[in-house]
Design a protein around this motif. Sequence first.
Motif, mmCIF file in Angstrom:
data_model
loop_
_atom_site.group_PDB
_atom_site.id
_atom_site.type_symbol
_atom_site.label_atom_id
_atom_site.label_comp_id
_atom_site.label_asym_id
_atom_site.label_seq_id
_atom_site.Cartn_x
_atom_site.Cartn_y
_atom_site.Cartn_z
ATOM 1 N N ARG A 238 2.220 1.909 -3.362
ATOM 2 C CA ARG A 238 1.264 2.571 -4.259
ATOM 3 C C ARG A 238 1.103 4.036 -3.855
ATOM 4 N NH1 ARG A 238 -4.086 -0.408 -5.294
ATOM 5 N NH2 ARG A 238 -3.892 -1.368 -3.257
ATOM 6 N N VAL B 221 4.480 8.607 13.677
ATOM 7 C CA VAL B 221 4.250 7.978 12.373
ATOM 8 C C VAL B 221 4.546 8.921 11.207
ATOM 9 C CG1 VAL B 221 2.642 6.187 13.090
ATOM 10 C CG2 VAL B 221 1.789 8.478 12.582
ATOM 11 N N SER C 93 -0.011 7.358 9.638
ATOM 12 C CA SER C 93 0.332 8.256 8.538
ATOM 13 C C SER C 93 -0.887 8.594 7.678
ATOM 14 C CB SER C 93 1.454 7.675 7.686
ATOM 15 O OG SER C 93 2.063 8.692 6.945
ATOM 16 N N MET C 94 -0.647 9.185 6.536
ATOM 17 C CA MET C 94 -1.744 9.838 5.808
ATOM 18 C C MET C 94 -2.740 8.850 5.208
ATOM 19 S SD MET C 94 0.125 11.213 2.351
ATOM 20 C CE MET C 94 1.463 12.037 3.178
ATOM 21 N N VAL C 95 -3.990 9.298 5.135
ATOM 22 C CA VAL C 95 -5.071 8.512 4.531
ATOM 23 C C VAL C 95 -5.454 9.097 3.173
ATOM 24 C CG1 VAL C 95 -7.526 7.946 4.747
ATOM 25 C CG2 VAL C 95 -5.999 7.652 6.705
ATOM 26 N N SER C 96 -5.477 10.423 3.092
ATOM 27 C CA SER C 96 -5.799 11.039 1.808
ATOM 28 C C SER C 96 -4.779 12.106 1.477
ATOM 29 C CB SER C 96 -7.205 11.639 1.827
ATOM 30 O OG SER C 96 -7.219 12.828 2.587
ATOM 31 N N CYS C 97 -4.669 12.381 0.197
ATOM 32 C CA CYS C 97 -3.659 13.343 -0.248
ATOM 33 C C CYS C 97 -4.059 13.885 -1.620
ATOM 34 C CB CYS C 97 -2.303 12.625 -0.330
ATOM 35 S SG CYS C 97 -0.948 13.643 -0.916
ATOM 36 N N GLU C 98 -3.859 15.172 -1.805
ATOM 37 C CA GLU C 98 -4.065 15.728 -3.138
ATOM 38 C C GLU C 98 -3.063 15.100 -4.110
ATOM 39 O OE1 GLU C 98 -5.441 20.130 -3.342
ATOM 40 O OE2 GLU C 98 -3.756 20.047 -1.955
ATOM 41 N N ARG C 99 -3.446 15.037 -5.369
ATOM 42 C CA ARG C 99 -2.528 14.501 -6.377
ATOM 43 C C ARG C 99 -1.725 15.647 -6.985
ATOM 44 N NH1 ARG C 99 -4.581 10.651 -3.516
ATOM 45 N NH2 ARG C 99 -5.284 8.790 -4.604
ATOM 46 N N LEU D 158 0.805 19.758 -1.386
ATOM 47 C CA LEU D 158 -0.314 18.815 -1.422
ATOM 48 C C LEU D 158 -0.923 18.748 -0.036
ATOM 49 C CD1 LEU D 158 1.446 15.839 -3.273
ATOM 50 C CD2 LEU D 158 0.224 17.776 -4.290
ATOM 51 N N GLN D 159 -2.200 19.048 0.042
ATOM 52 C CA GLN D 159 -2.873 18.950 1.323
ATOM 53 C C GLN D 159 -3.172 17.479 1.619
ATOM 54 O OE1 GLN D 159 -6.098 21.767 3.593
ATOM 55 N NE2 GLN D 159 -6.326 21.471 1.429
ATOM 56 N N THR D 160 -2.893 17.066 2.831
ATOM 57 C CA THR D 160 -3.120 15.670 3.217
ATOM 58 C C THR D 160 -4.016 15.624 4.445
ATOM 59 O OG1 THR D 160 -1.290 15.446 4.786
ATOM 60 C CG2 THR D 160 -0.773 15.167 2.449
ATOM 61 N N TRP D 161 -4.503 14.450 4.705
ATOM 62 C CA TRP D 161 -5.324 14.270 5.913
ATOM 63 C C TRP D 161 -4.949 12.954 6.607
ATOM 64 C CZ3 TRP D 161 -9.276 10.572 7.011
ATOM 65 C CH2 TRP D 161 -9.910 10.792 8.248
ATOM 66 N N ALA D 162 -4.977 12.992 7.909
ATOM 67 C CA ALA D 162 -4.734 11.855 8.807
ATOM 68 C C ALA D 162 -3.259 11.486 8.883
ATOM 69 C CB ALA D 162 -5.543 10.623 8.414
ATOM 70 N N THR E 31 -9.396 20.665 -1.264
ATOM 71 C CA THR E 31 -9.703 19.525 -0.391
ATOM 72 C C THR E 31 -8.397 18.883 0.069
ATOM 73 O OG1 THR E 31 -9.642 17.782 -2.073
ATOM 74 C CG2 THR E 31 -11.688 19.040 -1.892
ATOM 75 N N ALA E 32 -8.521 17.860 0.904
ATOM 76 C CA ALA E 32 -7.346 17.095 1.313
ATOM 77 C C ALA E 32 -7.146 15.903 0.378
ATOM 78 C CB ALA E 32 -7.484 16.619 2.757
ATOM 79 N N GLU F 160 0.831 -1.204 0.000
ATOM 80 C CA GLU F 160 0.000 0.000 0.000
ATOM 81 C C GLU F 160 0.864 1.251 0.000
ATOM 82 O OE1 GLU F 160 -2.926 -0.427 -0.626
ATOM 83 O OE2 GLU F 160 -3.230 -2.509 -0.079
ATOM 84 N N LEU G 189 -5.766 7.527 -0.360
ATOM 85 C CA LEU G 189 -4.652 6.831 -1.002
ATOM 86 C C LEU G 189 -5.081 5.403 -1.332
ATOM 87 C CD1 LEU G 189 -1.650 8.071 1.173
ATOM 88 C CD2 LEU G 189 -2.130 8.644 -1.207
ATOM 89 N N PRO G 190 -4.403 4.750 -2.264
ATOM 90 C CA PRO G 190 -4.772 3.383 -2.636
ATOM 91 C C PRO G 190 -4.834 2.460 -1.411
ATOM 92 C CG PRO G 190 -3.125 4.228 -4.145
ATOM 93 C CD PRO G 190 -3.266 5.250 -3.057
#
Lengths: 211, 60
Positions: free
Chosen positions: A102, A124, B6-12, A207-211, B20-21, A99, B25-26
């Motif tokens: 990817r 993390v 660690s991150m769950v979503s991310c802009e491309r 790039l905005q990220t979340w979590a 948005t955030a 994962e 992610l895959p």
Amino acid sequence: MRLVFQGRELEVGPAPLSDGRVFAEGHNRPDTVALVLGAMERGAELVLQNVRLTQAERAAQAQSIAAVPPRASRPWCSSPREPPAYPKRHGWPRQPGSERARGNEVLQVGGRSRFLCVLPLFHVGGLGILFRCRLAGATMLLHERFDADAVARDLRDGATHASLVASALARVLEQGAAFPPVIVAVGGGPVPRPLLDRARRAGLRVLQTWA
Amino acid sequence: MTETCSMVSCERPVDADGATAGPPLPGFEVRVGSDSEIAVRGPALMRGYLGQEPWAAASS
């Protein structure tokens, strides 16, 4: 894996481990990277303590962790933060690396990437950068602590990726108005839109990220 | 956040605009409930707290 630390290029390999659990202070230093690589290789539990905790908090945390026997037969990774009485237990990905590999494609992290890591390895956020670099064969530019001037220098001098929280990004942007198109993942909380716009005007690919 | 490892979503990089955030992610799934609670499922989520029963059933 390849590492740049305090201006020196290093090749860091896994530390030899004999126990099912690694317990160490999570400083952003090459020896911590070696411990993480060793734990990954051996499938050992990894406990990196938050070095910002007080001695009393660290002692209490160590005591609570020592009360739980390591699961030597299963690949686990612990990365406790606060509060000390309730350390968290993470598992290595069930399909190791797939994962995150990817995710590396999404972030365009590859073998020639140079990923700046100023986030703490006991969290993390920092560990994730280490994993991404290890999987991609990328070079990690490891900073022992946040220094806006040093981060800005690395962004101008060959970093291809970075991961920052909003307040750190704001301080880096105070160091200059123009940067190369480094991919900068920003997260850890809400990111003010004006800050994102300012970073983009400075040339960064935020790039905005979340979590 | 720590619980999601660690991150769950991310802009491309190709279409990041800060609105948005980004998409998950895959391997991750994200659902927003009617009460606005955000639920996340994915292979990197923590399995529970040290010394307590794993949350494997909830995170798999």
